[in-house]
Design an enzyme around this catalytic site. Structure first.
Site, short mmCIF file in Angstrom:
data_model
loop_
_atom_site.label_atom_id
_atom_site.label_comp_id
_atom_site.label_asym_id
_atom_site.label_seq_id
_atom_site.Cartn_x
_atom_site.Cartn_y
_atom_site.Cartn_z
N HIS A 60 0.84 -1.20 0.00
CA HIS A 60 0.00 0.00 0.00
C HIS A 60 0.88 1.25 0.00
O HIS A 60 2.10 1.17 0.18
CB HIS A 60 -0.93 0.01 1.24
CG HIS A 60 -0.21 0.00 2.53
ND1 HIS A 60 -0.18 -1.09 3.36
CD2 HIS A 60 0.56 0.94 3.14
CE1 HIS A 60 0.55 -0.83 4.43
NE2 HIS A 60 1.01 0.41 4.31
C1 T46 Z 1 2.63 0.77 7.12
C2 T46 Z 1 3.33 -0.49 7.45
C3 T46 Z 1 4.78 -0.29 7.68
C4 T46 Z 1 -5.26 -0.25 12.83
O1 T46 Z 1 -6.42 -0.50 13.21
N1 T46 Z 1 -4.58 0.79 13.37
C5 T46 Z 1 -3.33 1.10 12.98
O2 T46 Z 1 -2.75 2.07 13.50
C6 T46 Z 1 -2.72 0.32 11.95
C7 T46 Z 1 -1.31 0.63 11.49
C8 T46 Z 1 -3.42 -0.71 11.42
N2 T46 Z 1 -4.65 -0.99 11.85
C9 T46 Z 1 -5.37 -2.14 11.28
C10 T46 Z 1 -5.67 -2.02 9.81
C11 T46 Z 1 -5.68 -3.45 9.34
O3 T46 Z 1 -6.96 -4.00 9.55
O4 T46 Z 1 -4.52 -3.27 11.40
C12 T46 Z 1 -4.70 -4.12 10.30
C13 T46 Z 1 -3.39 -4.45 9.65
O5 T46 Z 1 -2.90 -3.32 8.99
P1 T46 Z 1 -2.13 -3.36 7.60
O6 T46 Z 1 -2.62 -4.47 6.79
O7 T46 Z 1 -2.17 -2.00 7.01
O8 T46 Z 1 -0.65 -3.70 8.12
P2 T46 Z 1 0.66 -3.66 7.28
O9 T46 Z 1 1.68 -4.38 8.06
O10 T46 Z 1 0.46 -4.05 5.88
O11 T46 Z 1 1.03 -2.07 7.26
C14 T46 Z 1 1.35 -1.39 8.45
C15 T46 Z 1 0.68 -0.04 8.44
O12 T46 Z 1 -0.72 -0.18 8.26
C16 T46 Z 1 1.17 0.86 7.36
O13 T46 Z 1 0.82 2.18 7.66
O14 T46 Z 1 3.20 1.65 6.51
O15 T46 Z 1 2.75 -1.17 8.54
#
Ligand code: T46
Length: 385
Positions: free
Chosen positions: A291
């Site tokens: 993303h």
């Molecule tokens: C990034 C990389 C390095 C929340 O509810 N609150 C939060 O503050 C975050 C970061 C995520 N979430 C929820 C959203 C999704 O349902 O946690 C779940 C997993 O998030 P995501 O799939 O976006 O995780 P990554 O590891 O792909 O990405 C994360 C961060 O979202 C993103 O900002 O840059 O780590």
């Protein structure tokens, strides 16, 4: 700010002279109107009195200009504000003159009508010429020069920022430095240290642009934005997509006690920290991310283990940064597609973010990301550096 006052005084003097010219012109006009409409009383009109009043009016005008500082920030004033300030100015000098006129014999000989008229004409000339002159002065000061700029950055990125701007033919006149403690500075360029100094610099120095280097837009003080808007000075970001940072670390002489690394708010992080999160218990070879963010600035670090961060700016070339220890940080500006690959099981990814969590701020579809990159003029220089 060695040079700021020099420019300031020059501009200030031009407005004092304009004031005097307006008043002198207004007085002449008023006298002319008076003489042509009061023929029968012409004999009562004394030239000696007239000139003494003219001189007196001019002295009052200089006094008001300097003592009451009515020209303060004159270059920043818009038409309405200019009108209000000019009314204040004219009213003050009128009251002062009236006090003298009506308590001396001059008041009887010299027509009050001429005085009223002179001040009305003065007000019109003052507002008109000031507004026109401001525009002209700005253009004159900018004409035929190498573009000049104020650079706002942190001491970490100072030399880099100056080099980047100089290479693009910009003359960096002043720097507004957010210092990280002792920090570096430059002897050859004027430095402003407070918001007020920066605002004054924008008003008084013939600048074309304010360049922000390595800072998030949220770090720009409101006052500065406002001054730029009023002065017609554009704010531009000369930014990078990402930077690898060496995190401050205090290592114990005896390695068995380990090392302590730390990050300090404004000093190390060019954005306000709104959120901190960390990813744990991920197995080796797992991929996350896929993303980009529209607004979120981040600082990533891996205090334990090894994680590859693959960065994509929408061009064909991708860059990989390996976070493999507590001393290494990755500063990411918005607008970059990222993928994280866990190279070691259980590696920990810690993230400091400039925004609260908001799913709408994510771009999770790659085609959308490409369209976004093509559409948006991202607030930074081209490409990944
Ligand atoms: C990034 C990389 C390095 C929340 O509810 N609150 C939060 O503050 C975050 C970061 C995520 N979430 C929820 C959203 C999704 O349902 O946690 C779940 C997993 O998030 P995501 O799939 O976006 O995780 P990554 O590891 O792909 O990405 C994360 C961060 O979202 C993103 O900002 O840059 O780590």
């Amino acid at each position: 700010m060695k040079n700021q006052l020099r420019y300031g005084k020059l501009k200030y003097i031009s407005f004092v002279l304009l004031n005097l010219l307006c008043l002198a012109g207004a007085n002449m006009l008023a006298a002319w109107v008076y003489m042509n409409t009061h023929n029968t009383r012409r004999h009562r009109y004394s030239y000696a009195d007239h000139w003494s009043i003219v001189v007196f009016m001019l002295v009052i005008d200089v006094f008001i200009t300097i003592a009451f500082n009515t020209l303060n920030r004159v270059l920043m004033r818009r038409a309405l504000k200019e009108l209000v300030e000019s009314i204040k100015h004219v009213a003050l000098s009128f009251v002062l003159l009236a006090l003298v006129l009506f308590t001396t014999k001059l008041g009887a000989d010299y027509s009050r009508f001429t005085v009223y008229l002179a001040y009305i004409i003065d007000l019109i000339l003052l507002v008109g010429t000031h507004i026109a002159w401001k525009e002209l002065l700005r253009r004159l000061l900018k004409r035929g020069r190498t573009p000049t700029a104020l650079l706002m950055t942190t001491d970490k990125f100072l030399d880099e920022g100056i080099d980047t701007l100089t290479k693009s033919g910009v003359d960096v006149r002043a720097i507004f430095l957010l210092k990280a403690g002792k920090g570096q500075s430059r002897d050859d360029i004027d430095e402003v240290q407070t918001e007020d100094e920066a605002t004054a610099c924008i008003c008084w120095t013939p600048l074309d642009r304010v360049y922000i280097y390595g800072l998030d837009h949220q770090m720009i003080p409101e006052k500065l934005k406002h001054a730029c808007e009023e002065m017609g000075v554009a704010i531009d970001f000369v930014d990078f997509e990402y930077r690898i940072l060496e995190l401050k670390t205090v290592a114990n002489e005896d390695p068995k006690y380990g090392a302590l690394s730390f990050l300090e708010g404004k000093r190390d992080i060019p954005f306000p920290i709104r959120r901190v999160y960390w990813i744990t218990q991920t197995e080796a070879d797992q991929h996350r991310g896929f993303h980009a963010h529209k607004q979120n600035c981040q600082l990533l670090f891996c205090p334990h283990g090894k994680i590859d961060i693959i960065l994509d700016d929408g061009s064909n070339e991708k860059k990989t940064v390996t976070l493999d220890g507590p001393r290494k940080g990755l500063l990411l500006m918005p607008g970059l597609w990222r993928e994280m690959v866990w190279r070691e099981s259980g590696s920990v990814l810690c993230v400091l973010a400039s925004e609260y969590y908001d799913e709408k701020e994510y771009i999770r579809n790659y085609d959308e990301f490409i369209a976004y990159r093509n559409r948006e003029t991202l607030p930074r220089g081209d490409g990944m550096t």
